[in-house]
Every structure is written in structure tokens, then in C-alpha cells.
Write a protein that holds these residues in place. Structure first.
Motif, PDB file in Angstrom:
ATOM      1  N   THR A  93      -8.057   4.977   0.647  1.00 31.45           N
ATOM      2  CA  THR A  93      -6.921   5.909   0.661  1.00 31.45           C
ATOM      3  C   THR A  93      -7.055   6.938  -0.460  1.00 31.45           C
ATOM      4  O   THR A  93      -6.820   8.132  -0.254  1.00 31.45           O
ATOM      5  CB  THR A  93      -5.595   5.146   0.515  1.00 31.45           C
ATOM      6  N   MET A  94      -7.472   6.475  -1.638  1.00 31.56           N
ATOM      7  CA  MET A  94      -7.674   7.366  -2.782  1.00 31.56           C
ATOM      8  C   MET A  94      -8.710   8.440  -2.441  1.00 31.56           C
ATOM      9  O   MET A  94      -8.492   9.634  -2.682  1.00 31.56           O
ATOM     10  CB  MET A  94      -8.130   6.557  -3.994  1.00 31.56           C
ATOM     11  N   SER A  96      -8.108  -5.664  -0.130  1.00 34.29           N
ATOM     12  CA  SER A  96      -6.924  -4.857  -0.422  1.00 34.29           C
ATOM     13  C   SER A  96      -7.262  -3.663  -1.321  1.00 34.29           C
ATOM     14  O   SER A  96      -6.841  -2.534  -1.055  1.00 34.29           O
ATOM     15  CB  SER A  96      -5.855  -5.727  -1.078  1.00 34.29           C
ATOM     16  N   VAL A  97      -8.032  -3.908  -2.375  1.00 33.34           N
ATOM     17  CA  VAL A  97      -8.403  -2.810  -3.275  1.00 33.34           C
ATOM     18  C   VAL A  97      -9.339  -1.833  -2.565  1.00 33.34           C
ATOM     19  O   VAL A  97      -9.271  -0.624  -2.793  1.00 33.34           O
ATOM     20  CB  VAL A  97      -9.003  -3.345  -4.590  1.00 33.34           C
ATOM     21  N   PHE A 147       1.628   4.773  -2.267  1.00 33.11           N
ATOM     22  CA  PHE A 147       0.848   5.577  -3.201  1.00 33.11           C
ATOM     23  C   PHE A 147       1.646   6.748  -3.740  1.00 33.11           C
ATOM     24  O   PHE A 147       2.554   7.253  -3.081  1.00 33.11           O
ATOM     25  CB  PHE A 147      -0.415   6.113  -2.507  1.00 33.11           C
ATOM     26  N   ASN A 159      -2.017   3.386  -6.196  1.00 37.58           N
ATOM     27  CA  ASN A 159      -1.078   2.408  -5.655  1.00 37.58           C
ATOM     28  C   ASN A 159       0.066   2.240  -6.649  1.00 37.58           C
ATOM     29  O   ASN A 159      -0.166   1.990  -7.839  1.00 37.58           O
ATOM     30  CB  ASN A 159      -1.792   1.075  -5.420  1.00 37.58           C
ATOM     31  N   TYR A 190      -4.530  -4.050 -11.453  1.00 40.53           N
ATOM     32  CA  TYR A 190      -3.829  -4.740 -10.377  1.00 40.53           C
ATOM     33  C   TYR A 190      -3.290  -6.076 -10.884  1.00 40.53           C
ATOM     34  O   TYR A 190      -4.029  -6.845 -11.503  1.00 40.53           O
ATOM     35  CB  TYR A 190      -4.771  -4.974  -9.188  1.00 40.53           C
ATOM     36  N   ASP A 192      -7.172   0.515  -0.815  1.00 43.65           N
ATOM     37  CA  ASP A 192      -6.588   1.455  -1.782  1.00 43.65           C
ATOM     38  C   ASP A 192      -7.594   2.531  -2.179  1.00 43.65           C
ATOM     39  O   ASP A 192      -7.260   3.716  -2.259  1.00 43.65           O
ATOM     40  CB  ASP A 192      -6.113   0.713  -3.028  1.00 43.65           C
ATOM     41  N   HIS A 247       0.845  -1.203   0.000  1.00 42.58           N
ATOM     42  CA  HIS A 247       0.000   0.000   0.000  1.00 42.58           C
ATOM     43  C   HIS A 247       0.877   1.249   0.000  1.00 42.58           C
ATOM     44  O   HIS A 247       0.907   2.014   0.959  1.00 42.58           O
ATOM     45  CB  HIS A 247      -0.951  -0.012   1.193  1.00 42.58           C
TER      46      HIS A 247
END
Length: 176
Positions: A170-171, A163-164, A28, A41, A62, A167, A26
Motif C-alpha cells: 500500500t505504501m 500483514s506488513v 493509512f 499504517n 509495529y 502495508d 489496514h
């Protein structure tokens, strides 16, 4: 010797194991898409396609052994009444993608002042994570799309979805 193993007629092979799916770390970096800064990512591959003066598509791929891509649309809306229409259209699309599945809605305001929504569903395997964000006349919408073989068990792709999802969260938190 045959009497030593009563009741054993045939040997049974062990079931086939699923391969372990390795997800990227993770980490970025911010990618500028027009006036919008999006955290991507670094273990994924991102491409940008400008679709007219007010629409840009971002594809984030990914490397997980099957097609697992986040497709984003970054839209600059020119009229305020159109913002309401575009947001309603995107929410309707999110509901259709769920196809009646139960989803978990997460809402937040990003560091850059974006109003953000993320819907996660572990039962809708083709589009398990969807997002929508708005700031003034800019809208970011998108979804994780997975192309899986028929009969894929939801628990076998849960690590990818989780996991995505992190991400995407976070995005959204870091949208500028």
C-alpha cells in the motif's frame, strides 16, 4: 480400577501454545517526508530523523509483542550518475539481506509515478520484506526488520510478514 486403563504410564501435558499476534487494521495516513508522501499504517508508530540535507530516516514500529520495525531511508540524490550508483548499492544490500534465500519480487509504478520494487521472503526471518523505489532524483529504500528469539519457526511469524507486506505494498502504490 488400574486395569481399566492399560498401557497408560504417564500423563502427557499439551504443548505450549504460541500467543496470537494481533496486527493493526489496514488504515493509512500520508506522512510528508520532505518532498515525498508516504502512507503509514495508523496502528503503527512512525518517527522521522533528518540525517543531513539529502537523507531522512523513517522508523515505523509495529506493536506485535516483539521488535518488528520498518526502516526507511528517503534520499535526494544530486547527480544522475549517483542515482545509478545508489540504486545498485541498495539492490546489492537487498541480495545480501536475503542471504541466499529465495525471494518473490513485486514491481509496480505508484500513483505518483515512482518505480517500485518489493522483495518478500518467508525464509529470511530477520529481513523478510524489503523495498526500493525511485522517482527522478529521489530514492526510498527500506526493510522490515524483526528481532526474534533463536529457533523461532517461520510459520509462527507468517501473519506479521503477510500483514506488513500488505502495508508496504500500500505504501509503494500510494507513494507521492
Amino acid at each position: 480400577m488400574l486395569t481399566a486403563c492399560p498401557g497408560v504410564e504417564h500423563s502427557v501435558p499439551k504443548p505450549e501454545a504460541y500467543p496470537r499476534i494481533e496486527m493493526p487494521a489496514h488504515d493509512f495516513e500520508i506522512m510528508d517526508v520532505g518532498d515525498t508522501g508516504i502512507a503509514i499504517n495508523t496502528g503503527a508508530t512512525a518517527s522521522v530523523e533528518v540525517r543531513g540535507k539529502d537523507n531522512t530516516w523513517v522508523t515505523i514500529k509495529y506493536p506485535v509483542g516483539f521488535e518488528a520495525n520498518v526502516y526507511l531511508s528517503v534520499i535526494n540524490v544530486t547527480h544522475q550518475d549517483s542515482v545509478t550508483h545508489v540504486m545498485a548499492n541498495r539492490r546489492e544490500r537487498m541480495a545480501l539481506n536475503l542471504a541466499g534465500s529465495e525471494g518473490v519480487l513485486t514491481t509496480l509504478v505508484s500513483e505518483g509515478g515512482w518505480d517500485c520494487e518489493m522483495v518478500t521472503s518467508h525464509t529470511s526471518l530477520s529481513t523478510p520484506v524489503q523495498l526500493l523505489a525511485r522517482k527522478d532524483d529521489r530514492i526510498v529504500s527500506g526493510a522490515l526488520y524483526m528481532q526474534l528469539p533463536a529457533g523461532t519457526a517461520p510459520d509462527s511469524v507468517t501473519p506479521v510478514i503477510d500483514s506488513v507486506s500488505l502495508d508496504i505494498l500500500t505504501m509503494l502504490k500510494s507513494l507521492q
